[in-house]
Each structure stands twice: as structure tokens, then as C-alpha cells.
Design a protein around this motif. Structure first.
Motif, PDB file in Angstrom:
ATOM      1  N   MET A 136      -5.867   2.999  -9.529  1.00 38.71           N
ATOM      2  CA  MET A 136      -6.305   4.145  -9.147  1.00 38.71           C
ATOM      3  C   MET A 136      -6.007   5.214 -10.254  1.00 38.71           C
ATOM      4  N   THR A 137      -5.206   5.071 -11.180  1.00 38.28           N
ATOM      5  CA  THR A 137      -4.683   5.988 -12.079  1.00 38.28           C
ATOM      6  C   THR A 137      -5.861   5.983 -13.318  1.00 38.28           C
ATOM      7  N   GLU A 138      -6.289   4.748 -13.611  1.00 36.84           N
ATOM      8  CA  GLU A 138      -6.909   4.522 -14.911  1.00 36.84           C
ATOM      9  C   GLU A 138      -8.349   4.200 -14.774  1.00 36.84           C
ATOM     10  N   MET A 191       0.897 -16.182   2.730  1.00 41.97           N
ATOM     11  CA  MET A 191      -0.466 -15.564   2.251  1.00 41.97           C
ATOM     12  C   MET A 191      -0.715 -14.472   1.998  1.00 41.97           C
ATOM     13  N   MET A 192      -0.901 -14.239   0.458  1.00 45.23           N
ATOM     14  CA  MET A 192      -0.963 -12.992  -0.149  1.00 45.23           C
ATOM     15  C   MET A 192      -2.349 -12.595  -0.564  1.00 45.23           C
ATOM     16  N   HIS A 193      -2.520 -11.287  -0.455  1.00 43.63           N
ATOM     17  CA  HIS A 193      -3.854 -10.702  -0.984  1.00 43.63           C
ATOM     18  C   HIS A 193      -3.683  -9.940  -2.245  1.00 43.63           C
ATOM     19  N   LEU A 194      -4.150 -10.504  -3.431  1.00 42.34           N
ATOM     20  CA  LEU A 194      -3.866  -9.814  -4.796  1.00 42.34           C
ATOM     21  C   LEU A 194      -4.830  -9.548  -5.613  1.00 42.34           C
ATOM     22  N   PRO A 195      -5.747  -8.668  -4.937  1.00 38.65           N
ATOM     23  CA  PRO A 195      -6.851  -8.183  -5.818  1.00 38.65           C
ATOM     24  C   PRO A 195      -6.658  -7.327  -7.067  1.00 38.65           C
ATOM     25  N   ALA A 196      -5.837  -6.628  -6.891  1.00 44.45           N
ATOM     26  CA  ALA A 196      -5.371  -5.626  -8.152  1.00 44.45           C
ATOM     27  C   ALA A 196      -4.638  -6.739  -9.401  1.00 44.45           C
TER      28      ALA A 196
END
Length: 340
Positions: free
Chosen positions: A246-248, A167-172
Motif C-alpha cells: 500500500m505504501t510503495e 490455513m493462511m491467506h498470504l497474497p502479499a
């Protein structure tokens, strides 16, 4: 989900499920009441005899002894399937004390052994479930064919009979628009993508279940290794996407996360879909270091406890959908204020 675990910033849990049937009885869908009762008693006797060595103390639960709400809570905790919850006749559950092992009896198959581990621990979950499978096989005669392997009710499980998933959390990956490309590539290597509650469920809260589709023609180890390798690559892509955000787009992503935190901290009514999405934002914020005042344990707890069954159990009464939305908002406000 309360314990520290490998790669828990991306992988919530790892699961391995093994499907088995007893040779001398028809599959559950064809068995009569007397036959399914014999299956249940035979399999429960294995657990009650203490032969499941190495498993934390287990409890045998007959589904007919549970209320509808209690069964719903077990579904929401991924300890039983919706199918088993709807089939109380001669259906049972063998559950370990810490709930990392749940064994369903008379679901789609006579026996379904599940090991559920926190974080990215597919090999560990496979090793433990395989040991439990061996312990059962010492006591019962499995339906097995030399050419086809283990025989199951659904043809898609024939062969090894195992389903492994993360079960993966992939918001980005969702926010950067990469998710469709990644998931398309996943399906091309023989894996399936589903939502929080498996087949037929929606991927709410940016939670995706990645599992094997092939059970015949590959060894158990090949199935586990393939899933582990692909999941590891997805973890890398998700972390790279988070760094890119976070960079862009730091200002925009920080604004999104803190808006969700503000809404959950003060809302008086919220439905499960919005709560899931807002909690996803906050989970991302915790891992990006943008919400240092919030603990991951609190978010993990709210992800489960805001489901309909849990809410009604917590409030001790049957709630209408609107009452659940009010209760959900109240629970979230209280947890964020007291356990941040």
C-alpha cells in the motif's frame, strides 16, 4: 467462516486432528470386513449413546449411505478426507451440527478426531479435540505403547498422533517475492507447507496450510505452541508486506484487485484455478479497504461454494467441466451483485 474470528484477515481456519486406533483390531488397511464393521459399530455407539458431552448435537453418517456428490461436498468442506470418500466399506462420519467437529471412522486409522475453528484459534481447537479424545478413551481401549506413544497406521503419526494446522491467506508475501524465503524457514523448524486440500495439493489462491511434521519426541503442548508461535510470525510478515504494497505500489495493487473484481463481476465462464486467484485478489482488497462494497462473508462463501461438488449440488445436476465453469461464473456474478 461466517463468524468473526481472531486474525481472520490472514488465517481462514485452525484445525487439530487426532489419530487413534483400537488395541484389539488390526489397522484399517489390514482389517477384514468383519473387523472393520465391528470397529465402526463400536465407535458409532459412543456418539449415539450421548457420551460426547459438550459437543453440539452430533449426527452419525455411514459413508455407504451417501452419493458420490455428497461425499465430494464433504471433502470440499474439509469434513472428510479424499481417502475416506473413496473408502465407503464400513467407513463412517460423526459430525456436529455446526460442523466444527468431524470424526472419521476407518480412514487410515480407526478414529480421526478433527476440530475445525475459524481464524487463528489453534489452542482452542486443541483443547476441544483433546476433550473429545478423552471421552472416547473412557469407552474404548486405544493402541498405545509406553515408549512409542499412540500407534498409528503411518509411522509419521506415531507418538502424540496429532496434526495441527492453520490455513493462511498470504497474497502479499507472494506478490512481494518473500514467500519462498518464509516457507523455507518454516520447513526448517519442523513444519510442513501444503495446499488447500493438504498433502499433495497445490497452493492455489495464495492459500497455504501450515502444519506440524513431528509427532514423536515432543509433547502435544510443544507441538501446539510451536505451530502457534511460527504462525504468529507469519501473520506479522504478511501484514507488513501488505503495508509495504500500500505504501510503495498502491496504484498497481489497486488496479490488480479491481481488475479481478471486474472480471468476476462480468465473466460468463471461469475455471476453478482462475476463480481461486481472482477471489484471492478480492479478499486482499477487502482487508486493504479497497473494496468496501464487498463483504468478507461473501468471499468466504464463494471460496467454498465454487468448488465442483458444491456447484453441482447447488444446480441440482451433474455438470461437465465446461458446464461447471459456466455455472461457477454465474454463481459468482450473482453473489457479488446481490450480497456485496
Amino acid at each position: 467462516m461466517r463468524r468473526p474470528a481472531p486474525e481472520s484477515d490472514v488465517v481462514l481456519s485452525s484445525r487439530v486432528r487426532i489419530a487413534r486406533n483400537l488395541r484389539q483390531y488390526p489397522f484399517p488397511m489390514f482389517a477384514n470386513s468383519a473387523q472393520s464393521a465391528k470397529v465402526m459399530e463400536q465407535l458409532l455407539s459412543v456418539a449415539e449413546s450421548g457420551r460426547l458431552n459438550g459437543v453440539d448435537s452430533v449426527q452419525a453418517i455411514r459413508l455407504s449411505d451417501l452419493t458420490e456428490l455428497e461425499k465430494l461436498v464433504l471433502v470440499e468442506k474439509h469434513l472428510i478426507s479424499p481417502m475416506l470418500a473413496n473408502e465407503s466399506r464400513n467407513a463412517a462420519l460423526i459430525l456436529s451440527r455446526n460442523e466444527d467437529v468431524s470424526i472419521m471412522i476407518n480412514e487410515e486409522d480407526h478414529l480421526r478426531i478433527q476440530c475445525l475453528y475459524p481464524g487463528f484459534q489453534i489452542p482452542e481447537a486443541w483443547d476441544f479435540s483433546s476433550k473429545i479424545d478423552d471421552l472416547f478413551e473412557e469407552s474404548v481401549d486405544y493402541a498405545f505403547d509406553e515408549k512409542r506413544g499412540y500407534l498409528t497406521s503411518c509411522p509419521t503419526n506415531v507418538g502424540t498422533g496429532i496434526r495441527a494446522s492453520v490455513m493462511m491467506h498470504l497474497p502479499a508475501l507472494v506478490l512481494t517475492g518473500q514467500i519462498n524465503r518464509i516457507l523455507t524457514a518454516v520447513t526448517q523448524v519442523g513444519l510442513a507447507v501444503r495446499g488447500l486440500y493438504g498433502e499433495g495439493s497445490e497452493a492455489t489462491g495464495n492459500l497455504f496450510q501450515i502444519s506440524n511434521q513431528i509427532t514423536l519426541g515432543q509433547s502435544e503442548q510443544e507441538i501446539i505452541d510451536n505451530l502457534h508461535s511460527v504462525a504468529k510470525q507469519i501473520i506479522g510478515h504478511e501484514k507488513a508486506a501488505r503495508s509495504k504494497l500500500m505504501t510503495e505500489s498502491r496504484t498497481r495493487i489497486e488496479d490488480r484487485i479491481k481488475r479481478s473484481f471486474g472480471i468476476l463481476s462480468y465473466a460468463t465462464i471461469i475455471d476453478s484455478k482462475e476463480a481461486s486467484q481472482r477471489l484471492s485478489d478480492i479478499r486482499l482488497g477487502v482487508h486493504l479497504g479497497l473494496l468496501p462494497q464487498v463483504s468478507l462473508e461473501t468471499i468466504n462463501e464463494l471460496t467454498v461454494s465454487t468448488q465442483p461438488g458444491f456447484l453441482q449440488q447447488a444446480f441440482g445436476e451433474t455438470l461437465s467441466p465446461e458446464q461447471r465453469d459456466v455455472a461457477r461464473a454465474q454463481m459468482i456474478r450473482t453473489k457479488l451483485a446481490s450480497r456485496a
